[in-house]
Motif scaffolding. Sequence first.
Motif, PDB file in Angstrom:
ATOM      1  N   LYS A 104       2.409   1.785  -3.405  1.00 54.33           N
ATOM      2  CA  LYS A 104       1.461   2.281  -4.402  1.00 54.33           C
ATOM      3  C   LYS A 104       1.244   3.786  -4.238  1.00 54.33           C
ATOM      4  N   ILE A 105       1.152   4.240  -2.981  1.00 56.52           N
ATOM      5  CA  ILE A 105       0.945   5.668  -2.742  1.00 56.52           C
ATOM      6  C   ILE A 105       2.177   6.467  -3.169  1.00 56.52           C
ATOM      7  N   VAL A 106       3.356   6.007  -2.730  1.00 59.33           N
ATOM      8  CA  VAL A 106       4.595   6.728  -3.066  1.00 59.33           C
ATOM      9  C   VAL A 106       4.844   6.692  -4.567  1.00 59.33           C
ATOM     10  N   GLY A 120       2.664   6.534  -6.836  1.00 64.76           N
ATOM     11  CA  GLY A 120       1.720   7.441  -7.483  1.00 64.76           C
ATOM     12  C   GLY A 120       2.258   8.859  -7.570  1.00 64.76           C
ATOM     13  N   ILE A 126       0.836  -1.206   0.000  1.00 62.01           N
ATOM     14  CA  ILE A 126       0.000   0.000   0.000  1.00 62.01           C
ATOM     15  C   ILE A 126       0.869   1.254   0.000  1.00 62.01           C
ATOM     16  N   ILE A 127       1.904   1.250   0.847  1.00 63.47           N
ATOM     17  CA  ILE A 127       2.801   2.410   0.903  1.00 63.47           C
ATOM     18  C   ILE A 127       3.487   2.624  -0.447  1.00 63.47           C
TER      19      ILE A 127
END
Length: 356
Positions: free
Chosen positions: A160-162, A164, A157-158
Amino acid sequence: MGEAIKGSFYQYLQGLKDSGYGIVYIYQLDKKVKDQNRRKRQRIQDEINSRRQRGRFDVRRPIHPGTSRLNDQSLPVKTEPRLLGRVALSATMSSFIWISIWGFNTFLLPLIRYYAQNLLPGSPAVETVEKTRKVWENTEFVLQFIFSSLWVLPLYIISKIVNGFWFVDVSNSVYQLYHGRPRAFPTVGKMIADFIYGLVIETVFLLQAMLVKHIPVMQELTYIMFCIHHSLLYALYAFEYKWFNMGLDVRLRIQMVETHWPYFCGFGTPLFVLTSVTYSFYPTVISACVFSILFPFFIISATKAGTPRETPAVRLRIFELSMSLCNTLFKTSVKARNNAEADNNSQYYLSNQQQR
């Protein structure tokens, strides 16, 4: 008919060729971005020197919006992030997740199993061996669940956010290099609504692709449609960064994909093939990591590429069902919310009347 098929095939090949642009020219793009920033700083320095020579230089008047004072030390030193650096960071984070999963399954689990089998008491009878095997299967399931829940999922999850944010940096750098300043949406609310609406359509379209694969009619045909769905979706993912900077809403973006579907199908085919091959041998998370490693190159390719001018004879309205479902969903939710507000207002009005 033959000319239409020939033209569609050529557009498909053009999409295949354009998809590899990011991998081939990323070093040149990095140098071009650096040269562009250097020329920008040089223009500001030349303007400072020109004002000094004319005797009209005011240190309190900014020339560049990014500076508060104008002197030799206040030149804008902000530079765009290096494309290769962003891509390398994204690949490193995704590779770290991949290596951690591989190390857990290859080294840690066999080591735990070895010590567990040696520490468990009992004779090498058939019953004992069978019992030990069942105990280890349950233990392995628990360990896999703990590892996935406490390590893989949060890290994924981390990442994917970073990733992005890094993908946006890469897209903005290439877009400013070839197309200039991005065009903003009229309002922030419209931009957020467009983003949410597009995300819902893409999610429904992904479910549509999964359903198409399981249609019990001619497996070869359904698999071809499954490949077309994913190739177009991956191409839409890559081109969305460019189109978002151009100020195109989600309906225009989908119309572009449906109109020039042979080109976008060819553009998304390499990414679909590479992730599908990985998914055949490794878990879903590994396939997602491969996608994150390769996707920045496709963003660069999409931002640099141009849509073909020739329009195919047939527009493939493949997103029509997903858009209809999303429109129905949003209309139903809005109608339910309006009805709820109307009921609350009527109850409030009746309570005030009774009090009077």
